[in-house]
Structures are given as structure tokens and as C-alpha cells.
Design a protein around this motif. Structure first.
Motif, PDB file in Angstrom:
ATOM      1  N   GLY A 257       8.605  -3.631  11.337  1.00 63.27           N
ATOM      2  CA  GLY A 257       9.978  -3.277  11.696  1.00 63.27           C
ATOM      3  C   GLY A 257      10.859  -2.963  10.505  1.00 63.27           C
ATOM      4  O   GLY A 257      10.471  -3.162   9.354  1.00 63.27           O
ATOM      5  N   PRO A 258      12.083  -2.487  10.777  1.00 64.47           N
ATOM      6  CA  PRO A 258      13.017  -2.138   9.706  1.00 64.47           C
ATOM      7  C   PRO A 258      13.366  -3.290   8.768  1.00 64.47           C
ATOM      8  O   PRO A 258      13.583  -3.076   7.582  1.00 64.47           O
ATOM      9  N   LEU A 259      13.422  -4.534   9.286  1.00 62.26           N
ATOM     10  CA  LEU A 259      13.726  -5.667   8.404  1.00 62.26           C
ATOM     11  C   LEU A 259      12.532  -6.039   7.538  1.00 62.26           C
ATOM     12  O   LEU A 259      12.669  -6.783   6.566  1.00 62.26           O
ATOM     13  N   ASP A 260      11.351  -5.529   7.856  1.00 61.18           N
ATOM     14  CA  ASP A 260      10.199  -5.606   6.954  1.00 61.18           C
ATOM     15  C   ASP A 260      10.286  -4.455   5.957  1.00 61.18           C
ATOM     16  O   ASP A 260      10.057  -4.625   4.763  1.00 61.18           O
ATOM     17  N   LEU A 261      10.628  -3.279   6.455  1.00 58.58           N
ATOM     18  CA  LEU A 261      10.686  -2.075   5.627  1.00 58.58           C
ATOM     19  C   LEU A 261      11.642  -2.236   4.444  1.00 58.58           C
ATOM     20  O   LEU A 261      11.346  -1.775   3.338  1.00 58.58           O
ATOM     21  N   VAL A 262      12.757  -2.894   4.658  1.00 63.76           N
ATOM     22  CA  VAL A 262      13.742  -3.026   3.579  1.00 63.76           C
ATOM     23  C   VAL A 262      13.230  -3.876   2.422  1.00 63.76           C
ATOM     24  O   VAL A 262      13.837  -3.886   1.350  1.00 63.76           O
TER      25      VAL A 262
ATOM     26  N   GLY B 271       7.218  -1.852  15.719  1.00 55.85           N
ATOM     27  CA  GLY B 271       6.362  -2.700  16.530  1.00 55.85           C
ATOM     28  C   GLY B 271       5.057  -2.930  15.794  1.00 55.85           C
ATOM     29  O   GLY B 271       4.996  -2.812  14.569  1.00 55.85           O
ATOM     30  N   SER B 272       4.010  -3.200  16.534  1.00 56.21           N
ATOM     31  CA  SER B 272       2.711  -3.437  15.896  1.00 56.21           C
ATOM     32  C   SER B 272       1.625  -2.565  16.511  1.00 56.21           C
ATOM     33  O   SER B 272       0.466  -2.946  16.557  1.00 56.21           O
ATOM     34  N   HIS B 273       2.026  -1.398  16.987  1.00 53.25           N
ATOM     35  CA  HIS B 273       1.073  -0.485  17.620  1.00 53.25           C
ATOM     36  C   HIS B 273       1.321   0.947  17.157  1.00 53.25           C
ATOM     37  O   HIS B 273       2.458   1.345  16.910  1.00 53.25           O
ATOM     38  N   ILE B 274       0.232   1.684  17.044  1.00 51.38           N
ATOM     39  CA  ILE B 274       0.291   3.124  16.796  1.00 51.38           C
ATOM     40  C   ILE B 274      -1.021   3.712  17.314  1.00 51.38           C
ATOM     41  O   ILE B 274      -2.062   3.050  17.264  1.00 51.38           O
ATOM     42  N   ASP B 275      -0.942   4.921  17.848  1.00 45.43           N
ATOM     43  CA  ASP B 275      -2.157   5.620  18.278  1.00 45.43           C
ATOM     44  C   ASP B 275      -1.953   7.123  18.090  1.00 45.43           C
ATOM     45  O   ASP B 275      -0.933   7.549  17.535  1.00 45.43           O
TER      46      ASP B 275
ATOM     47  N   LEU C 101      -1.853  -0.963   5.460  1.00 48.26           N
ATOM     48  CA  LEU C 101      -1.315  -1.700   6.597  1.00 48.26           C
ATOM     49  C   LEU C 101      -0.805  -3.060   6.136  1.00 48.26           C
ATOM     50  O   LEU C 101      -1.543  -3.827   5.526  1.00 48.26           O
ATOM     51  N   ALA C 102       0.454  -3.351   6.444  1.00 47.64           N
ATOM     52  CA  ALA C 102       1.066  -4.620   6.043  1.00 47.64           C
ATOM     53  C   ALA C 102       1.773  -5.238   7.242  1.00 47.64           C
ATOM     54  O   ALA C 102       2.973  -5.479   7.224  1.00 47.64           O
ATOM     55  N   LEU C 103       0.995  -5.484   8.292  1.00 45.49           N
ATOM     56  CA  LEU C 103       1.533  -6.125   9.486  1.00 45.49           C
ATOM     57  C   LEU C 103       1.518  -7.641   9.295  1.00 45.49           C
ATOM     58  O   LEU C 103       0.825  -8.157   8.430  1.00 45.49           O
ATOM     59  N   ASP C 104       2.262  -8.320  10.130  1.00 45.56           N
ATOM     60  CA  ASP C 104       2.328  -9.776  10.041  1.00 45.56           C
ATOM     61  C   ASP C 104       0.946 -10.391  10.242  1.00 45.56           C
ATOM     62  O   ASP C 104       0.118  -9.837  10.971  1.00 45.56           O
TER      63      ASP C 104
ATOM     64  N   ASP D  51       5.956 -13.605   6.855  1.00 49.98           N
ATOM     65  CA  ASP D  51       5.815 -12.206   7.217  1.00 49.98           C
ATOM     66  C   ASP D  51       6.581 -11.381   6.195  1.00 49.98           C
ATOM     67  O   ASP D  51       7.329 -11.918   5.369  1.00 49.98           O
ATOM     68  N   VAL D  52       6.401 -10.091   6.231  1.00 55.43           N
ATOM     69  CA  VAL D  52       6.985  -9.217   5.206  1.00 55.43           C
ATOM     70  C   VAL D  52       8.499  -9.386   5.134  1.00 55.43           C
ATOM     71  O   VAL D  52       9.075  -9.441   4.056  1.00 55.43           O
ATOM     72  N   GLY D  53       9.163  -9.487   6.280  1.00 52.77           N
ATOM     73  CA  GLY D  53      10.620  -9.619   6.309  1.00 52.77           C
ATOM     74  C   GLY D  53      11.155 -10.869   5.660  1.00 52.77           C
ATOM     75  O   GLY D  53      12.305 -10.934   5.257  1.00 52.77           O
ATOM     76  N   ASP D  54      10.298 -11.903   5.523  1.00 52.23           N
ATOM     77  CA  ASP D  54      10.716 -13.150   4.879  1.00 52.23           C
ATOM     78  C   ASP D  54      10.448 -13.172   3.390  1.00 52.23           C
ATOM     79  O   ASP D  54      10.865 -14.085   2.690  1.00 52.23           O
TER      80      ASP D  54
END
Length: 193
Positions: A111-116, A127-131, A149-152, A183-186
Motif C-alpha cells: 500500500g501507499p503507506l508502505d510505498l512512502v 493490496g496484495s494481489h496482481i494478475d 516483491l516486498a509484501l508483508d 511490515d514495510v510501513g513500520d
């Protein structure tokens, strides 16, 4: 056509505001580790009126610089819903495509709060999906862009599924090791790097 919420203002321009809603949003941004530089880089704002009042608003712009999405995160713990977003299907959005270099490895976060927290070439999945039906996926394939990939950590099965899908399209994939208790946002931007 997407428009920012009525009353949107860049948070970094409101440092001296005495408005309690703006102050609460600024405190929340500070607690999330969003420096003034980060606020400018991601064009983070807030509203002091309407239904987006007391929300941290992160806008997204397409490759031509047009607004294509925004996320509004409540700064109050007990406010529901926590997120109020633009009414656009997520699969159509390439979040902040304006900042992406398709010739460099692209970090994908949730999400955006991870992106920052990412100082490198990055975007979020919303989210946590892409296709294959997602514009982001198609653009990665078109440009043969390597992916990180840097998902939680709690989304490891989803991470593996996404990695396998990219591999099927001959895309180079790496998986970032995120500590199990965060997680990335933290994380701070330095910890994430």
C-alpha cells in the motif's frame, strides 16, 4: 475523471496551522515516520472539511501527470472506515506511475503507506494481489521490468504466487526479506533499504 477531495491541501505547507484537524494529521504523519521531504516527494495532503477531514491523503498520478487515484487514511484509531479511496478499480491504477523508471528494477509493496518508506524505484499494488488483468502487470511485461516483491511477511503465499506468475512471463523476480515481526510501513526508509 478523478478529483482530489474538496479542501485538499499539501500537508508540508501547513506546518504552522492552528487547525486541530490539521495538527492531528501532522502528528499522525510524524508518528508514521513521514518526514517533510517525504511529504513533498509523495505530495501528501489532508483536508480540514468534509468527509476526508482528519485523513492523510496520498494522491497518485499517471505517467502523464494526471491524477489517477488517491488514498485517504484516517488518523483516528477508532474511525471507520480506516481507508476511503478514489472510486476507481484498482486493476486500472498504476500508483504514481509518474515516478516509475520502467528500465530499472521495480519494488512492489502492498500500500501507499508502505510505498512512502521506499527511496528506490517503487510502486504499490493497493493490496496484495496482481494478475495479468492489471495495468501494472501489463506494463511490467511490456517493459520487461525486473521486480522486487516486498509484501508483508504474513502474505508469503501470495508473494510466492505473484513471483511464479512473473516467472511464467520471463520477468526477473527477487523477494525482499521483511522481518517476521514488522511490515514495510513500520520500517524506516533506511531499514527498508
Amino acid at each position: 475523471k478523478i478529483e482530489l477531495p474538496r479542501g485538499f491541501q499539501l500537508l508540508a505547507t501547513l506546518k504552522d496551522s492552528i487547525d486541530p484537524d490539521v495538527k492531528k494529521t501532522a502528528i499522525y504523519a510524524q508518528k508514521r515516520g513521514l518526514s517533510e521531504g517525504t511529504q513533498w516527494r509523495f505530495r501528501i495532503g489532508t483536508c480540514n472539511l468534509g468527509r476526508f477531514r482528519r485523513r492523510l491523503i496520498i494522491p497518485s498520478f499517471d505517467g502523464s501527470g494526471n491524477l489517477n487515484y488517491f488514498v485517504g487514511r484516517s488518523v483516528d484509531f477508532n474511525n471507520f472506515p480506516k481507508y476511503m479511496n478514489a472510486k476507481v478499480p484498482k486493476k486500472q491504477v498504476i500508483f504514481n506511475e509518474i515516478d516509475i523508471d520502467w528500465q530499472q528494477p521495480l519494488v512492489l509493496v502492498e500500500g501507499p503507506l508502505d510505498l512512502v518508506k521506499c527511496s528506490m524505484n517503487a510502486t504499490c499494488l493497493l493490496g496484495s494481489h496482481i494478475d495479468e488483468t492489471y495495468n501494472l502487470f501489463q506494463k511490467i511485461i511490456l517493459n520487461n521490468t525486473p521486480v522486487v516483491l516486498a509484501l508483508d511477511p504474513d502474505a508469503m503465499k501470495k508473494t510466492q504466487k505473484i513471483a511464479k506468475l512473473f516467472y511464467q512471463w520471463d520477468i526477473s523476480v527477487k523477494v525482499a526479506k521483511i522481518p517476521a515481526d514488522s511490515d514495510v510501513g513500520d520500517m524506516s526508509p533506511l531499514e527498508f533499504v
